[in-house]
Design a protein around this motif. Sequence first.
Motif, short mmCIF file in Angstrom:
data_model
loop_
_atom_site.label_atom_id
_atom_site.label_comp_id
_atom_site.label_asym_id
_atom_site.label_seq_id
_atom_site.Cartn_x
_atom_site.Cartn_y
_atom_site.Cartn_z
N PHE A 148 16.22 5.14 85.94
CA PHE A 148 14.96 4.54 86.37
C PHE A 148 14.98 4.37 87.88
O PHE A 148 15.98 3.91 88.45
CB PHE A 148 14.75 3.19 85.70
CG PHE A 148 14.73 3.24 84.20
CD1 PHE A 148 13.55 3.47 83.51
CD2 PHE A 148 15.90 3.08 83.47
CE1 PHE A 148 13.53 3.53 82.13
CE2 PHE A 148 15.90 3.14 82.08
CZ PHE A 148 14.71 3.37 81.41
N THR A 188 18.65 3.29 92.01
CA THR A 188 18.32 3.63 90.64
C THR A 188 19.10 2.75 89.67
O THR A 188 20.20 2.27 89.96
CB THR A 188 18.65 5.10 90.32
OG1 THR A 188 20.03 5.35 90.59
CG2 THR A 188 17.79 6.04 91.13
N LYS A 210 8.86 3.93 92.05
CA LYS A 210 7.89 4.90 92.54
C LYS A 210 7.73 4.71 94.04
O LYS A 210 7.85 3.60 94.56
CB LYS A 210 6.54 4.71 91.86
CG LYS A 210 6.55 4.97 90.36
CD LYS A 210 5.19 4.70 89.74
CE LYS A 210 5.22 4.93 88.24
NZ LYS A 210 3.90 4.63 87.62
N ARG A 246 7.18 -0.22 82.56
CA ARG A 246 7.47 0.70 83.67
C ARG A 246 6.30 0.71 84.66
O ARG A 246 6.50 0.72 85.88
CB ARG A 246 7.73 2.11 83.14
CG ARG A 246 8.95 2.23 82.26
CD ARG A 246 9.43 3.67 82.12
NE ARG A 246 8.44 4.62 81.70
CZ ARG A 246 8.17 4.94 80.43
NH1 ARG A 246 8.82 4.31 79.45
NH2 ARG A 246 7.27 5.85 80.14
N SER A 247 5.08 0.71 84.13
CA SER A 247 3.91 0.70 84.99
C SER A 247 3.83 -0.59 85.79
O SER A 247 3.55 -0.58 87.00
CB SER A 247 2.65 0.87 84.15
OG SER A 247 1.49 0.80 84.94
N ASN A 294 9.68 4.90 87.58
CA ASN A 294 9.67 6.11 86.79
C ASN A 294 10.93 6.17 85.95
O ASN A 294 11.95 5.56 86.29
CB ASN A 294 9.63 7.35 87.70
CG ASN A 294 8.31 7.49 88.43
OD1 ASN A 294 7.25 7.31 87.84
ND2 ASN A 294 8.37 7.82 89.72
N ARG A 350 6.33 1.89 78.36
CA ARG A 350 5.44 2.46 79.38
C ARG A 350 4.72 1.36 80.16
O ARG A 350 4.56 1.43 81.37
CB ARG A 350 4.43 3.40 78.72
CG ARG A 350 3.54 4.13 79.70
CD ARG A 350 2.49 4.96 78.97
NE ARG A 350 3.12 5.94 78.09
CZ ARG A 350 3.49 7.16 78.49
NH1 ARG A 350 3.30 7.52 79.75
NH2 ARG A 350 4.04 8.00 77.64
N ARG A 363 13.55 8.92 83.59
CA ARG A 363 13.89 10.27 83.14
C ARG A 363 15.16 10.21 82.30
O ARG A 363 16.04 9.38 82.55
CB ARG A 363 14.08 11.23 84.33
CG ARG A 363 15.38 11.07 85.09
CD ARG A 363 15.55 12.15 86.16
NE ARG A 363 16.85 12.06 86.81
CZ ARG A 363 17.93 12.72 86.39
NH1 ARG A 363 17.86 13.49 85.32
NH2 ARG A 363 19.07 12.59 87.04
N CYS A 413 12.59 5.83 75.09
CA CYS A 413 12.92 5.10 76.32
C CYS A 413 13.02 3.60 76.04
O CYS A 413 12.12 3.02 75.41
CB CYS A 413 11.85 5.35 77.37
SG CYS A 413 12.19 4.55 78.95
#
Length: 205
Positions: free
Chosen positions: A191, A149, A194, A166-167, A172, A163, A174, A159
């Motif tokens: 982070f 992480t 996935k 991140r994609s 992911n 997005r 949080r 964040c």
Amino acid sequence: MGLRTAREEIFFLSRWLRSPLKTGSVRPSGRDLTRLIAGAVIDLEAEEWVVELGGGTGAVTRALIENGVAPDRMVVLERDRALSDWLRRAFPEVTIVTGDAEHLRRHLAAHNAGPVRRIVSSLPLLSLPRTQRNAILTEVFSALGQDGTLIQYSYGPTCPVSRALRSGLGINARAVGTAWRNLPPARVWEFEKKRNAGSGARYAA
């Protein structure tokens, strides 16, 4: 360990005045923030390493060690030579590297450091050029194992990794928590990759 000295504050401020966008803050991270960051660096095996990006004068480094991270299993990258020299004097057991995060894997290989389970970043992602920010994050997640992480803090309310990015990276995000008493207040994010995400970068430029 104790509180930061006035000398540390003044030295950090002097480096910020030389390069405010690269340093990101006018003072080292406060204790509330560093403890929140260190508390997210958990579940390490004895052979696993922790990497810190943007060591500054060592506020986060100190908190990690106080929280149980072994100094001889730490690599701290700091591109400012004066700051990296400061860190070497303050933390002689830690591997201090004067270099850029874009070349993280090269630095780790040169010091036989790994496997890496946690990467902690104090880099001012939101103030970096988009291409540099994307390159750093791509390098970070290439260096981390599948269960690794990235712990990143930000002074922004949202964040610090878009997005779309991140994609594209297959990660992911949080929110870990907010250090309200830090000056300025800062939010800590975690982070992770996935499950079954590809390693190639497919972010939108």
